[in-house]
Design a protein around this motif. Structure first.
Motif, PDB file in Angstrom:
ATOM      1  N   UNK A   8     -37.824  42.073  13.950  1.00  0.00           N
ATOM      2  CA  UNK A   8     -37.694  42.905  12.975  1.00  0.00           C
ATOM      3  C   UNK A   8     -36.252  43.423  12.756  1.00  0.00           C
ATOM      4  N   UNK A   9     -35.527  43.238  13.855  1.00  0.00           N
ATOM      5  CA  UNK A   9     -34.105  43.866  13.901  1.00  0.00           C
ATOM      6  C   UNK A   9     -33.884  45.245  13.554  1.00  0.00           C
ATOM      7  N   UNK A  10     -34.726  46.034  14.217  1.00  0.00           N
ATOM      8  CA  UNK A  10     -34.610  47.592  14.060  1.00  0.00           C
ATOM      9  C   UNK A  10     -33.627  48.153  14.406  1.00  0.00           C
ATOM     10  N   UNK A  11     -32.748  47.658  15.612  1.00  0.00           N
ATOM     11  CA  UNK A  11     -31.708  48.009  15.997  1.00  0.00           C
ATOM     12  C   UNK A  11     -30.674  47.317  15.572  1.00  0.00           C
ATOM     13  N   UNK A  12     -30.578  46.385  14.445  1.00  0.00           N
ATOM     14  CA  UNK A  12     -29.409  45.944  13.848  1.00  0.00           C
ATOM     15  C   UNK A  12     -28.742  45.069  14.947  1.00  0.00           C
ATOM     16  N   UNK A  13     -27.656  44.745  14.838  1.00  0.00           N
ATOM     17  CA  UNK A  13     -26.799  43.810  15.427  1.00  0.00           C
ATOM     18  C   UNK A  13     -26.839  44.073  17.051  1.00  0.00           C
ATOM     19  N   UNK A  14     -26.920  45.329  17.204  1.00  0.00           N
ATOM     20  CA  UNK A  14     -27.221  45.943  18.436  1.00  0.00           C
ATOM     21  C   UNK A  14     -28.251  45.005  19.544  1.00  0.00           C
ATOM     22  N   UNK A  15     -29.290  44.815  18.751  1.00  0.00           N
ATOM     23  CA  UNK A  15     -30.325  44.103  19.451  1.00  0.00           C
ATOM     24  C   UNK A  15     -30.379  42.620  19.219  1.00  0.00           C
ATOM     25  N   UNK A  16     -29.152  41.938  18.918  1.00  0.00           N
ATOM     26  CA  UNK A  16     -29.170  40.493  18.667  1.00  0.00           C
ATOM     27  C   UNK A  16     -29.449  39.712  20.024  1.00  0.00           C
ATOM     28  N   UNK A  17     -29.276  40.612  21.125  1.00  0.00           N
ATOM     29  CA  UNK A  17     -29.442  39.893  22.461  1.00  0.00           C
ATOM     30  C   UNK A  17     -30.166  41.148  23.334  1.00  0.00           C
ATOM     31  N   UNK A  18     -31.125  40.907  24.276  1.00  0.00           N
ATOM     32  CA  UNK A  18     -31.790  41.908  25.112  1.00  0.00           C
ATOM     33  C   UNK A  18     -31.620  41.600  26.396  1.00  0.00           C
ATOM     34  N   UNK A  19     -31.743  42.659  26.925  1.00  0.00           N
ATOM     35  CA  UNK A  19     -31.521  42.410  28.701  1.00  0.00           C
ATOM     36  C   UNK A  19     -33.010  42.926  29.037  1.00  0.00           C
ATOM     37  N   UNK A  20     -33.685  42.215  29.947  1.00  0.00           N
ATOM     38  CA  UNK A  20     -35.003  42.526  30.357  1.00  0.00           C
ATOM     39  C   UNK A  20     -34.773  43.151  32.066  1.00  0.00           C
ATOM     40  N   UNK A  21     -35.009  44.177  32.421  1.00  0.00           N
ATOM     41  CA  UNK A  21     -34.660  44.548  33.712  1.00  0.00           C
ATOM     42  C   UNK A  21     -35.674  45.181  34.654  1.00  0.00           C
ATOM     43  N   UNK A  22     -35.664  44.920  35.824  1.00  0.00           N
ATOM     44  CA  UNK A  22     -36.664  45.504  36.784  1.00  0.00           C
ATOM     45  C   UNK A  22     -36.497  46.857  36.784  1.00  0.00           C
ATOM     46  N   UNK A  23     -37.603  47.367  36.875  1.00  0.00           N
ATOM     47  CA  UNK A  23     -38.085  48.907  36.403  1.00  0.00           C
ATOM     48  C   UNK A  23     -37.858  49.479  38.208  1.00  0.00           C
TER      49      UNK A  23
END
Ligand code: GLY
Length: 428
Positions: A173-188
């Motif tokens: 849905x691109x709710x964060x616009x361009x900032x969310x074109x790529x994501x980082x999934x990180x260890x908690x």
């Protein structure tokens, strides 16, 4: 000197207050500023993202030195523009600001140079990101938008369902616009968080006091994330941890940036988590923290302006900066509903005059019909400084009670972790 400070929040208010104390300063302008800042400086109606407007203003007013508060103008290249025009400015250039503005770049950088950090994966499409649930499927996990998202791009995700929903919102849905074109999934990771600040000209490093922010909305670190509900400084670390922070995190980061051709000068803010296996970097930021600046800068005894100019001139090794052996504590007063749907336009009243030793830094305030009213989620910062953290806290909360606006919300436990840590230290 004629100074221009870019920004209009609590961080820029404390910068204006601190720099106004320097004998070398003739005039301070802040763009856009706020009514509190107007007590220390002249506010100019130019947005911090209007790089052309700021440059035009700086040239017209013959500004000698510009200090950039927020990350957005840095990421947009304000330093490159000002330096090309022959103007002196404090902050990293566009390329070096990627350490904050591009979180996947920052994670790859940390991995390449062995800077301690959580394990991570980078995804650009929802189908790739959903493979995480098949391959790793470990929760909780942290999902971050790679670009700048005004503090709204980090999600602590506790289940597969929530993960799928978050991926859908960011990558479909691109709710964060361009900032969310790529994501980082990180260890908690689990541990206390600390914010470490250094001035650097790319070679020399000067440590400022570290601080602890309180990012969650409610007491005892519960509820949603915010921009920060309060802070205290210094954050009490022991020698062993300080050594790791200096020798395994900060120094290698600055050296490796040079190695990569990244011309980093300004303030480097390392957001750390102190885990049972040592400190790790949650994020690097290319500017002062807010509200951390509100507690760090009152502890600087020496010539902050001189040190900042030395950074811009790459002469940091020629100056030293004195730090007070005291504590400071900041309570953020927020609007009802912050950080999501908050009310603004509420009149701010002072039921009693604040003590002369209290510092009040405005964030989201404005004048309306000659009245001071709320204008944003975080409204004001009440800051106290004392030899004893407990007294600093007591005094800050006494002062908070003198301020009122409808729906005013604040955390009641700022500084408690620091006090507990100090108690344990004394017992040892
Ligand atoms: N206090 C958190 C930040 O400035 O990013």
């Amino acid at each position: 000197m004629r100074i221009l400070i870019v920004g209009g929040g609590g961080r820029e208010h404390v910068l204006a207050w601190k720099l106004s104390k320097s004998k070398r300063v003739r005039k301070i302008y802040v763009a856009p500023g706020n009514p509190g800042i107007a007590q220390n400086a002249s506010c100019v109606d130019i947005l911090s993202s209007d790089i052309g407007g700021l440059l035009h203003f700086a040239e017209e007013k013959k500004i000698d030195f510009t200090v950039v508060g927020p990350e957005l103008p840095l990421a947009m290249g304000i330093v490159d523009e000002f330096e090309s025009a022959g103007l002196k400015i404090f902050g990293p250039n566009k390329n070096a600001s990627r350490i904050e503005a591009d979180k996947s770049f920052a994670r790859e950088f940390m991995k390449k140079f062995g800077i301690p950090a959580p394990k991570f994966q980078i995804y650009e499409t929802a189908s790739e990101a959903l493979r995480y649930t098949k391959r790793v499927n470990k929760f909780p996990v942290v999902v971050k938008a790679s670009g700048l998202a005004s503090g709204k791009g980090v999600f602590a995700v506790t289940s597969k369902r929530e993960y799928e929903k978050t991926i859908d919102q960011i990558l479909v849905q691109h709710k964060l616009g361009e900032a969310g074109n790529r994501i980082v999934v990180e260890e908690f990771l689990i541990g206390q968080e600390a914010s470490v600040f250094v001035l650097t000209d790319g070679h020399s490093i000067t440590y400022l006091p570290s601080a602890q922010d309180h990012k969650k909305l409610y007491d005892r670190n519960r509820g949603p994330n915010t921009g920060g509900m309060g802070a205290y400084a210094p954050y009490p670390t022991n020698k062993r941890v300080s050594n790791i922070i200096e020798n395994v995190i900060i120094q290698p980061t600055i050296l490796s940036m040079q190695d990569q051709g990244l011309d980093y000068k300004g303030v480097l803010y390392a957001g750390l988590i102190l885990t049972s296996t040592g400190p790790k970097v949650l994020e690097f930021n290319c500017r002062f923290g807010d509200p951390e600046a509100q507690v760090i800068l009152p502890l600087v005894d020496g010539d902050l302006l001189g040190a900042m100019v030395a950074v811009a001139e790459r002469k940091l090794s020629s100056v030293s900066i004195k730090i007070k052996n005291q504590w400071s504590l900041c309570v953020v007063l927020a609007s009802a509903g912050y950080p999501t749907d908050y009310r603004i336009g509420e009149e701010i009243e002072f039921k009693q005059k604040l003590s002369a030793r209290t510092l009040l830094f405005h964030a989201g305030t404005k004048m309306e019909d000659s009245k001071l009213v709320t204008a944003s989620g975080r409204v004001m910062n009440v800051v106290t400084v004392h030899d004893n953290l407990k007294v600093a806290k007591q005094r800050a909360y006494e002062e908070v009670k003198k301020i009122h606006f409808k729906g005013m919300y604040y955390r009641k436990d700022i500084g408690n972790t620091g006090m507990k840590k100090m108690k344990r230290k004394r017992r040892k």
